[in-house]
Design an enzyme around this catalytic site. Structure first.
Site, short mmCIF file in Angstrom:
data_model
loop_
_atom_site.label_atom_id
_atom_site.label_comp_id
_atom_site.label_asym_id
_atom_site.label_seq_id
_atom_site.Cartn_x
_atom_site.Cartn_y
_atom_site.Cartn_z
N ASN A 143 -12.71 -0.39 -5.66
CA ASN A 143 -12.24 -0.80 -7.11
C ASN A 143 -13.42 -1.58 -7.95
O ASN A 143 -13.85 -2.66 -7.53
CB ASN A 143 -11.03 -2.02 -7.01
CG ASN A 143 -10.50 -2.50 -8.33
OD1 ASN A 143 -11.06 -2.28 -9.39
ND2 ASN A 143 -9.88 -3.37 -8.25
N CYS B 108 -6.28 -5.35 -7.56
CA CYS B 108 -6.13 -4.97 -6.25
C CYS B 108 -5.77 -5.93 -5.47
O CYS B 108 -5.12 -5.78 -4.07
CB CYS B 108 -7.32 -4.13 -5.88
SG CYS B 108 -8.94 -5.24 -5.73
N HIS B 109 -5.78 -7.40 -5.65
CA HIS B 109 -5.31 -8.48 -4.98
C HIS B 109 -3.84 -8.36 -4.59
O HIS B 109 -3.29 -9.19 -3.58
CB HIS B 109 -5.97 -9.92 -5.27
CG HIS B 109 -5.25 -10.27 -6.62
ND1 HIS B 109 -5.87 -9.53 -7.78
CD2 HIS B 109 -4.54 -10.87 -6.87
CE1 HIS B 109 -5.37 -10.28 -8.73
NE2 HIS B 109 -4.24 -11.00 -8.28
N GLU C 138 -1.48 -17.25 -8.91
CA GLU C 138 -0.32 -16.66 -9.48
C GLU C 138 0.96 -17.08 -9.37
O GLU C 138 1.86 -16.60 -9.96
CB GLU C 138 -0.59 -15.02 -9.58
CG GLU C 138 -1.88 -14.66 -10.02
CD GLU C 138 -1.93 -12.97 -9.90
OE1 GLU C 138 -1.01 -12.27 -9.40
OE2 GLU C 138 -3.00 -12.37 -10.63
N TYR D 53 0.87 -1.09 0.03
CA TYR D 53 -0.05 -0.17 -0.02
C TYR D 53 0.72 1.15 -0.09
O TYR D 53 0.55 2.37 -0.62
CB TYR D 53 -0.99 -0.08 1.23
CG TYR D 53 -2.02 -0.99 1.40
CD1 TYR D 53 -2.98 -1.02 0.75
CD2 TYR D 53 -1.69 -2.21 1.95
CE1 TYR D 53 -4.20 -2.02 0.69
CE2 TYR D 53 -2.62 -3.25 1.98
CZ TYR D 53 -3.89 -3.22 1.36
OH TYR D 53 -4.70 -4.22 1.21
#
Length: 97
Positions: free
Chosen positions: A43, A51-52, A78, A20
């Site tokens: 979002n 945003c994850h 991912e 952040y």
């Protein structure tokens, strides 16, 4: 401001995370971690704007609109290793702008 944040966040590749605070600094918003958190929570395009991939500076995954389990699952898909709510291999996983 939201558009600037979302555009910058699109630079974070799959398999990497940012914090952040780093995201706030990248758009020249000193001490803007909480502002970034609120923007991530609003979002409108969570599938498009990743945003994850925004986590806390201590490596903990932090909150997510759809819950921490969903965020952990998305990061794991991912290729990011998460153990007990914390990113593993931090230095290899964090993206620096």
């Amino acid at each position: 401001m939201e558009r600037r944040v979302y555009r910058k966040l699109l630079m974070v590749p799959k398999g990497k995370v940012t914090t952040y605070g780093d995201l706030a600094k990248a758009i020249h918003l000193p001490n803007g971690q909480r502002v970034i958190g609120r923007i991530m929570n609003k979002n409108p395009f969570p599938v498009i704007i990743p945003c994850h991939r925004v986590v806390k500076s201590d490596g903990k995954i932090g909150g997510y609109f759809y819950g921490e389990d969903v965020k952990t699952n998305m990061l794991s898909k991912e290729g990011i290793s998460v153990k007990s709510g914390k990113i593993q291999n931090w230095e290899k996983t964090v993206f620096r702008f």
